[in-house]
Design a protein around this motif. Structure first.
Motif, PDB file in Angstrom:
ATOM      1  N   MET B   1       0.849  -1.205   0.000  1.00 17.26           N
ATOM      2  CA  MET B   1       0.000   0.000   0.000  1.00 17.26           C
ATOM      3  C   MET B   1       0.880   1.250   0.000  1.00 17.26           C
ATOM      4  O   MET B   1       0.676   2.163  -0.787  1.00 17.26           O
ATOM      5  N   ASN B   2       1.898   1.187   0.871  1.00 18.94           N
ATOM      6  CA  ASN B   2       2.817   2.309   0.970  1.00 18.94           C
ATOM      7  C   ASN B   2       3.547   2.545  -0.345  1.00 18.94           C
ATOM      8  O   ASN B   2       3.611   3.651  -0.888  1.00 18.94           O
ATOM      9  N   ARG B   3       4.073   1.430  -0.878  1.00 18.65           N
ATOM     10  CA  ARG B   3       4.806   1.472  -2.140  1.00 18.65           C
ATOM     11  C   ARG B   3       3.907   1.995  -3.255  1.00 18.65           C
ATOM     12  O   ARG B   3       4.310   2.782  -4.102  1.00 18.65           O
ATOM     13  N   PHE B   4       2.648   1.526  -3.194  1.00 17.98           N
ATOM     14  CA  PHE B   4       1.661   1.893  -4.201  1.00 17.98           C
ATOM     15  C   PHE B   4       1.458   3.410  -4.224  1.00 17.98           C
ATOM     16  O   PHE B   4       1.524   4.053  -5.269  1.00 17.98           O
ATOM     17  N   LEU B   5       1.239   3.976  -3.021  1.00 19.36           N
ATOM     18  CA  LEU B   5       0.996   5.416  -2.927  1.00 19.36           C
ATOM     19  C   LEU B   5       2.235   6.222  -3.313  1.00 19.36           C
ATOM     20  O   LEU B   5       2.146   7.229  -4.007  1.00 19.36           O
ATOM     21  N   HIS B   6       3.383   5.721  -2.882  1.00 14.04           N
ATOM     22  CA  HIS B   6       4.635   6.388  -3.189  1.00 14.04           C
ATOM     23  C   HIS B   6       4.844   6.453  -4.708  1.00 14.04           C
ATOM     24  O   HIS B   6       5.201   7.491  -5.274  1.00 14.04           O
ATOM     25  N   ASP B   7       4.567   5.322  -5.322  1.00 11.92           N
ATOM     26  CA  ASP B   7       4.677   5.196  -6.768  1.00 11.92           C
ATOM     27  C   ASP B   7       3.778   6.200  -7.486  1.00 11.92           C
ATOM     28  O   ASP B   7       4.184   6.857  -8.442  1.00 11.92           O
ATOM     29  N   LEU B   8       2.554   6.309  -7.012  1.00 12.74           N
ATOM     30  CA  LEU B   8       1.597   7.221  -7.637  1.00 12.74           C
ATOM     31  C   LEU B   8       2.046   8.672  -7.458  1.00 12.74           C
ATOM     32  O   LEU B   8       1.934   9.485  -8.362  1.00 12.74           O
ATOM     33  N   TRP B   9       2.584   8.961  -6.286  1.00 10.12           N
ATOM     34  CA  TRP B   9       3.020  10.338  -6.030  1.00 10.12           C
ATOM     35  C   TRP B   9       4.159  10.710  -6.968  1.00 10.12           C
ATOM     36  O   TRP B   9       4.188  11.788  -7.540  1.00 10.12           O
ATOM     37  N   ARG B  10       5.068   9.765  -7.160  1.00  6.69           N
ATOM     38  CA  ARG B  10       6.193  10.022  -8.046  1.00  6.69           C
ATOM     39  C   ARG B  10       5.728  10.249  -9.479  1.00  6.69           C
ATOM     40  O   ARG B  10       6.337  10.962 -10.257  1.00  6.69           O
ATOM     41  N   ASN B  11       4.626   9.593  -9.832  1.00  9.09           N
ATOM     42  CA  ASN B  11       4.123   9.687 -11.206  1.00  9.09           C
ATOM     43  C   ASN B  11       2.945  10.646 -11.320  1.00  9.09           C
ATOM     44  O   ASN B  11       2.118  10.502 -12.200  1.00  9.09           O
ATOM     45  N   LYS B  93       3.863  -2.890 -23.687  1.00  9.34           N
ATOM     46  CA  LYS B  93       4.904  -3.710 -24.324  1.00  9.34           C
ATOM     47  C   LYS B  93       6.144  -2.900 -24.677  1.00  9.34           C
ATOM     48  O   LYS B  93       7.243  -3.436 -24.715  1.00  9.34           O
ATOM     49  N   LYS B  94       5.959  -1.631 -24.985  1.00  6.40           N
ATOM     50  CA  LYS B  94       7.071  -0.880 -25.551  1.00  6.40           C
ATOM     51  C   LYS B  94       7.667   0.178 -24.632  1.00  6.40           C
ATOM     52  O   LYS B  94       8.672   0.787 -24.968  1.00  6.40           O
ATOM     53  N   THR B  95       7.013   0.467 -23.523  1.00  4.08           N
ATOM     54  CA  THR B  95       7.595   1.460 -22.630  1.00  4.08           C
ATOM     55  C   THR B  95       7.537   0.938 -21.202  1.00  4.08           C
ATOM     56  O   THR B  95       6.736   0.063 -20.884  1.00  4.08           O
ATOM     57  N   SER B  96       8.411   1.463 -20.380  1.00  9.09           N
ATOM     58  CA  SER B  96       8.384   1.032 -18.990  1.00  9.09           C
ATOM     59  C   SER B  96       7.968   2.219 -18.140  1.00  9.09           C
ATOM     60  O   SER B  96       8.571   3.275 -18.178  1.00  9.09           O
ATOM     61  N   PHE B  97       6.887   2.074 -17.448  1.00 13.59           N
ATOM     62  CA  PHE B  97       6.434   3.114 -16.523  1.00 13.59           C
ATOM     63  C   PHE B  97       5.589   2.404 -15.491  1.00 13.59           C
ATOM     64  O   PHE B  97       5.277   1.226 -15.623  1.00 13.59           O
ATOM     65  N   SER B  98       5.218   3.125 -14.465  1.00 13.86           N
ATOM     66  CA  SER B  98       4.458   2.529 -13.373  1.00 13.86           C
ATOM     67  C   SER B  98       3.077   2.085 -13.874  1.00 13.86           C
ATOM     68  O   SER B  98       2.246   2.905 -14.257  1.00 13.86           O
ATOM     69  N   ARG B  99       2.857   0.775 -13.915  1.00 14.50           N
ATOM     70  CA  ARG B  99       1.621   0.234 -14.503  1.00 14.50           C
ATOM     71  C   ARG B  99       0.338   0.642 -13.789  1.00 14.50           C
ATOM     72  O   ARG B  99      -0.685   0.839 -14.448  1.00 14.50           O
ATOM     73  N   PRO B 100       0.346   0.764 -12.434  1.00 14.49           N
ATOM     74  CA  PRO B 100      -0.915   1.114 -11.761  1.00 14.49           C
ATOM     75  C   PRO B 100      -1.468   2.473 -12.195  1.00 14.49           C
ATOM     76  O   PRO B 100      -2.646   2.730 -12.024  1.00 14.49           O
ATOM     77  N   THR B 101      -0.613   3.332 -12.774  1.00 16.41           N
ATOM     78  CA  THR B 101      -1.128   4.638 -13.190  1.00 16.41           C
ATOM     79  C   THR B 101      -2.278   4.492 -14.187  1.00 16.41           C
ATOM     80  O   THR B 101      -3.149   5.353 -14.231  1.00 16.41           O
TER      81      THR B 101
END
Lengths: 395, 258
Positions: B1-11, B93-101
């Motif tokens: 959950m923490n990682r999830f929120l952190h990830d979203l904030w970064r993105n 498939k072609k780019t790497s970014f945070s998938r949950p976004t």
């Protein structure tokens, strides 16, 4: 870390299923407590490093695992086993304009693509003019990209990827899509990139270009790294390998097999086994046969094809008005070519044995035996004896 | 959950752009554009009101209107979540970014629509002379419903990558869920008809608690069972936690399966 990319013992396995998996097959798999889809190892135990500032080219046949390797480094996929470490920001050109949405304008797509790569908006704003300049899209930048030509589309994609100024650039066969001017521009930008000490990993089928831009080249085959080394050596090895593959592809053996050709030997004039001749040499071929039953006067034939499998000469004993006796058991037939009058090059020999009325092919070995004509005068194909004379007309 | 929120904030910048993209594209090629977001529930309400009248089911119009608008937020999220990931195959498939976004941006764009329709709903309620109470609690309920929508969107969008049957199952589940939630009938209907055990069971459906809560603040409906409503809210956040776990496990295989 003095390496930009470290790939350590990385393997990637795909599960193949005929089409998309349905709930039924997934439930069945769960019951069997195993994934029953066929495993396909796209990459096997790959280990290599890319130094900072180094450009490494990746070559290999289609399906060798080149794109999989790049996707793993770009972390769009995860390895089944092994580790990949990278240092510095990565910009991947696995496909030009991959993040573009057709309904959005060029401008909107540039910012979206930047955000996908994790570039802060403020930095994209600084770079925006340079991107538009490189892509040469000034008057069209506010049009939806669906109205762009494919050239405009790839120019914008490339411009975004290089203008964000990454530490590592991954390029998958994207140079082939633009026109010559664009390709020159891209190559120029890549050279500039190299001078500034950035690392690149480039997949290309254009052996000439990749050999020029790379410090080292990696040859991949069936998911395994065959070699990483000096560009010209690896490219030469790959070309030799491709030629071998190509020849194997032309090879064909078939027939009803009442009579078989068990072995073919080619000898030079001195009687020594040889596959390499000069134009005009005498060649003696021994066709070893085995007949399981008595065969009534079989007909032996041969053909010479060029390395694309096109027959350039051929004949059989019937055409030479020679009738074979009935044959049974083992033995060999000798075919003598007094003068191999064909131009310098690589050839493939084919042999056949069939019934005298041509209704049954007992055994055929098509394009099975490579030979080489190492030297000849300047002429093409089969040597025709020609006569020349001059009849000058003076007023 | 923490990682999830952190990830979203970064993105957050990417999220913002994706939300803008989603909203823009949804209405790009339709003439009425954003009006559809409002017109749709209004037309549905009209149809329901007509048939409920014919069937002689007694429900006050404000109850029906609020129920349908609250439901439509969930309904849109469920429908869109099928394509939140597989509709972006090229990006995956072609780019790497945070998938949950992707699912988060989808839910947020629907949230924007929902908030706008809540404002319209408010205007209607003033016009219908219905008085609200404890309005400050409204954002809490909206947040809970967003958690529920996001949790389900994470689960469905990931599931649809692996099993395309999800779409067909979802259609049936959605229909059943609609009728199990007090949207076209008042919650008192449930309390009048069934045993206390089944009443509790009704609130295991988090939407029951949400709709009840919305009606409580928007039109001062009495809450018959506050503790059950609280339970419904807790379930919303539980669904989000499960959704995050499932999505994080599933996302590693997205590029392989697509």
């Amino acid at each position: 870390m003095k390496h930009a990319i470290e790939v350590d013992n990385v393997s990637k396995c795909f599960r193949l299923s005929g089409g998309t998996r349905t709930l039924k097959s997934a439930a069945l798999d769960l019951l069997r407590s195993r994934d029953h889809r066929e495993a396909f190892w796209a990459l096997k135990n790959a280990s290599f490093n890319v130094k900072k500032g180094e450009t490494v080219g990746i070559i290999g046949a289609n399906g060798a695992g080149k794109s999989t390797l790049l996707a793993l480094i770009a972390s769009t996929m995860y390895p089944t086993s092994g580790t990949i470490r990278t240092e510095g920001s990565i910009s991947s050109l696995l496909e030009l304009g991959a993040g573009f949405h057709p309904d959005l304008s060029g401008r909107e797509n540039v910012f979206l693509a930047g955000a996908i790569m994790g570039i802060p908006r403020t930095r994209m704003e600084e770079r925006f003019d340079a991107i538009v300049d490189f892509a040469e899209l000034h008057e069209y930048i506010d049009e939806p990209v669906k109205h762009y030509s494919s050239g405009m589309y790839v120019r914008l994609g490339f411009a975004v990827a290089v203008e964000v100024d990454p530490e590592i650039l991954l390029i998958d066969e994207v140079l082939a899509v633009g026109d010559a001017v664009f390709e020159m521009k891209c190559l120029g930008r890549m050279a500039d990139f190299r001078r500034r000490g950035k690392s690149m990993l480039i997949i290309s089928h254009d052996l000439q270009t990749v050999q020029e831009v790379s410090d080292r080249i990696m040859l991949l085959e069936h998911g395994e790294i065959q070699q990483v080394g000096n560009p010209s050596n690896v490219v030469a090895q790959y070309q030799a390998l491709s030629e071998l593959r190509h020849r194997d592809g032309l090879r064909k053996e078939w027939g009803s097999r009442e009579m078989e050709m068990t072995r073919i030997e080619t000898h030079d004039a001195a009687g020594e086994p040889s596959q390499s001749f000069a134009c005009g040499d005498e060649v003696e071929v021994r066709i070893h046969y085995h007949a399981s039953a008595r065969i009534v006067s079989p007909v032996f034939g041969f053909a010479i094809s060029d390395d694309n499998g096109r027959v350039i000469a051929g004949s059989n004993c019937q055409a030479e008005r020679i009738t074979m006796p009935d044959l049974d058991g083992d033995g060999y037939v000798v075919l003598r070519i007094p003068s191999l009058s064909i131009a310098k090059g690589k050839y493939l020999l084919s042999f056949s044995v069939h019934s005298s009325d041509h209704s049954v092919n007992y055994h055929r070995l098509d394009n099975c035996f490579p030979i080489e004509v190492a030297a000849s005068e300047e002429f093409a194909g089969v040597y025709l004896k020609t006569e020349w004379s001059i009849q000058a007309i003076n007023d | 959950m923490n990682r999830f929120l952190h990830d979203l904030w970064r993105n957050r910048e990417l999220l913002q752009l994706l939300v803008a993209r989603n909203i823009k594209i949804r209405y790009k090629s339709s003439i009425l554009g954003f009006v559809w977001t409002l017109l749709n529930p209004i037309l549905f309400i009209g149809i329901y009101a007509m048939f409920l009248g014919l069937l002689k089911v007694a429900i006050a119009l404000p109850l029906l209107v609020s129920g349908v608008i609250v439901w439509s937020f969930l309904d849109m999220c469920l429908g869109d979540s099928l394509y939140a990931v597989i509709g972006n195959t090229n990006l995956i498939k072609k780019t790497s970014f945070s998938r949950p976004t992707l699912p988060v941006a989808m839910v947020l764009s629907n949230l924007v629509n929902f908030v706008l329709s809540l404002i319209i709903l408010g205007c209607y309620l003033i016009f219908a002379r219905v008085s609200p109470q404890h309005l400050w609690l409204l954002p809490v309920f909206v947040l809970s419903q967003t958690a529920l929508c996001l949790g389900l969107a994470l689960i469905i969008s990931a599931m649809n990558v692996y099993f395309r049957d999800t779409e067909h199952i979802l259609a049936v589940v959605k229909l059943a869920w609609f009728f199990m939630t007090p949207i076209i009938y008042p919650i008192s209907f449930v309390f009048d008809q069934v045993s206390p055990t089944l009443q509790k069971a009704a609130f295991l459906n988090p939407m029951t608690g949400l709709v009840t809560a919305y009606r409580w603040v928007l039109m001062s409906e009495d809450i018959i069972a506050p503790q059950l409503v609280t339970m419904s809210h807790a379930i919303c956040w539980g669904v989000l936690a499960v959704g995050i776990l499932i999505f994080q496990r599933a996302e590693r295989g997205f590029a392989d399966e697509l």
